[in-house]
Scaffold this active site. Structure first.
Site, short mmCIF file in Angstrom:
data_model
loop_
_atom_site.label_atom_id
_atom_site.label_comp_id
_atom_site.label_asym_id
_atom_site.label_seq_id
_atom_site.Cartn_x
_atom_site.Cartn_y
_atom_site.Cartn_z
N SER A 42 34.52 19.54 54.60
CA SER A 42 33.25 20.19 54.52
C SER A 42 32.62 20.04 56.10
O SER A 42 33.51 19.54 57.10
CB SER A 42 32.27 19.30 53.84
OG SER A 42 30.92 19.38 54.17
N TYR A 95 29.20 10.35 51.40
CA TYR A 95 29.72 11.72 51.21
C TYR A 95 30.35 12.36 52.55
O TYR A 95 31.43 12.91 52.64
CB TYR A 95 28.89 12.71 50.36
CG TYR A 95 29.18 14.11 50.40
CD1 TYR A 95 30.34 14.25 49.38
CD2 TYR A 95 29.20 15.39 51.37
CE1 TYR A 95 31.04 15.74 49.09
CE2 TYR A 95 29.50 16.33 51.07
CZ TYR A 95 30.49 16.77 50.06
OH TYR A 95 31.16 17.97 49.97
#
Ligand code: NAP
Length: 267
Positions: free
Chosen positions: A142, A155
């Site tokens: 990401s 995360y």
């Protein structure tokens, strides 16, 4: 139209979003598929569609990758099944709470899926592909490791792990004939947001990419043999400059003596 088989691609998290889209694109490219997720009905429906459209073989594996038994079986298959030539290490979850307020059970499940499962599967694939001298591993990271201040701590840290693992793995596998890629998507319209209790529509539309465009760009980066692909980044030179700045720290990251500014405290 189907081309000749490219071997088998294992795609985790293939029941929706990015993994679902990789399944479609890889079937189009002539890969046979192993589709992995928990929702068997969705995988079965996708498998039937892809078999009909692309005449490829599609296996469905219902697996909860946070469970050691399910994870171990898939890892072993990657290690030993010589027909597998590609791993798309994609399954992941997000969180939207501060660390202090998080349910630690949810934190553990995120770590188990985004880090532990991804690592075990990469290990199985790295061993199997190295032994056969061919294959590729795509790890879905990401962009959040670039902007962790704006996201959930666990995360963001899990995706920093994926990026770092991929960068090291590329060196470990560089002489083994195995291609490695980390994909760093920005906000992409999938179910992950709703699953984590977030509203993707709260983002300005110009910051959110359609999943088809995202995966097509990631596969273009794969075809260009990029180690790191950031689908939205207009200028590849920006990433190269960032990497060069990071590597320029190298000579000073481990020295016999502390820096001068740390020798004055308490003097
Ligand atoms: P998604 O639509 O929610 O897909 C997640 C996939 O993971 C689903 O197929 C889900 O299937 C599977 N999964 C979840 N828990 C699992 C478990 N315990 N065992 C096995 N499979 C499990 O989200 P997505 O956006 O496509 O996410 C795919 C990857 O992209 C993730 O790693 C995510 O972090 C990354 N990513 C997404 C974005 C974005 O904005 N969408 C941005 C950057 C990175 P089942 O529920 O059927 O198990």
């Amino acid at each position: 139209m189907t081309t000749q088989t490219q071997g088998k691609a294992v795609i985790t998290g293939a029941s929706s979003g990015i993994g679902f889209t990789y399944a479609d694109r890889l079937a189009q490219r002539g890969f046979d598929l192993v589709l992995v997720a928990r929702d068997q009905a969705r995988l079965d429906a996708l498998a039937a569609d892809l078999r009909a459209k692309h005449s490829v073989e599609v296996d469905v594996v219902k697996a909860d990758l946070t469970q050691p038994g399910d994870l171990g079986a898939l890892e072993q298959r990657l290690r030993s099944d010589a027909s597998i030539t590609l791993l798309v290490n994609n399954a992941g979850v997000a969180l939207n709470t501060t660390l202090a307020e998080s349910d630690l059970g949810e934190v553990d499940r995120l770590i188990q899926l985004n880090i532990v499962a991804l690592t075990h599967l990469a290990s199985g694939a790295a061993a199997g592909f190295s032994a056969r001298g061919t294959g590729a591993i795509i790890n879905i990271a990401s962009v959040v490791p670039m902007i962790p201040e704006r996201f959930n701590a666990v995360y963001a840290a899990s995706k920093a792990y994926v990026l770092s693992l991929t960068q090291s793995l590329a060196v470990e596998l560089s002489e083994k004939g195995v291609q490695v890629q980390a994909v760093m998507p920005g906000a992409t319209r999938t179910e992950i947001w709703e699953r984590a209790g977030m509203d993707i529509n709260a983002f300005p539309p110009e910051m959110v990419m359609d999943v088809n465009e995202m995966v097509d760009a990631a596969l273009s980066g794969f075809d260009q043999k990029e180690l790191v692909t950031i689908p939205s980044l207009p200028n590849a030179a920006d990433w190269q400059a960032f990497t060069q700045a990071r590597l320029a720290l190298g000579p000073n990251l481990s020295l016999q003596h502390a820096a001068q500014r740390y020798k004055t405290a308490g003097a």
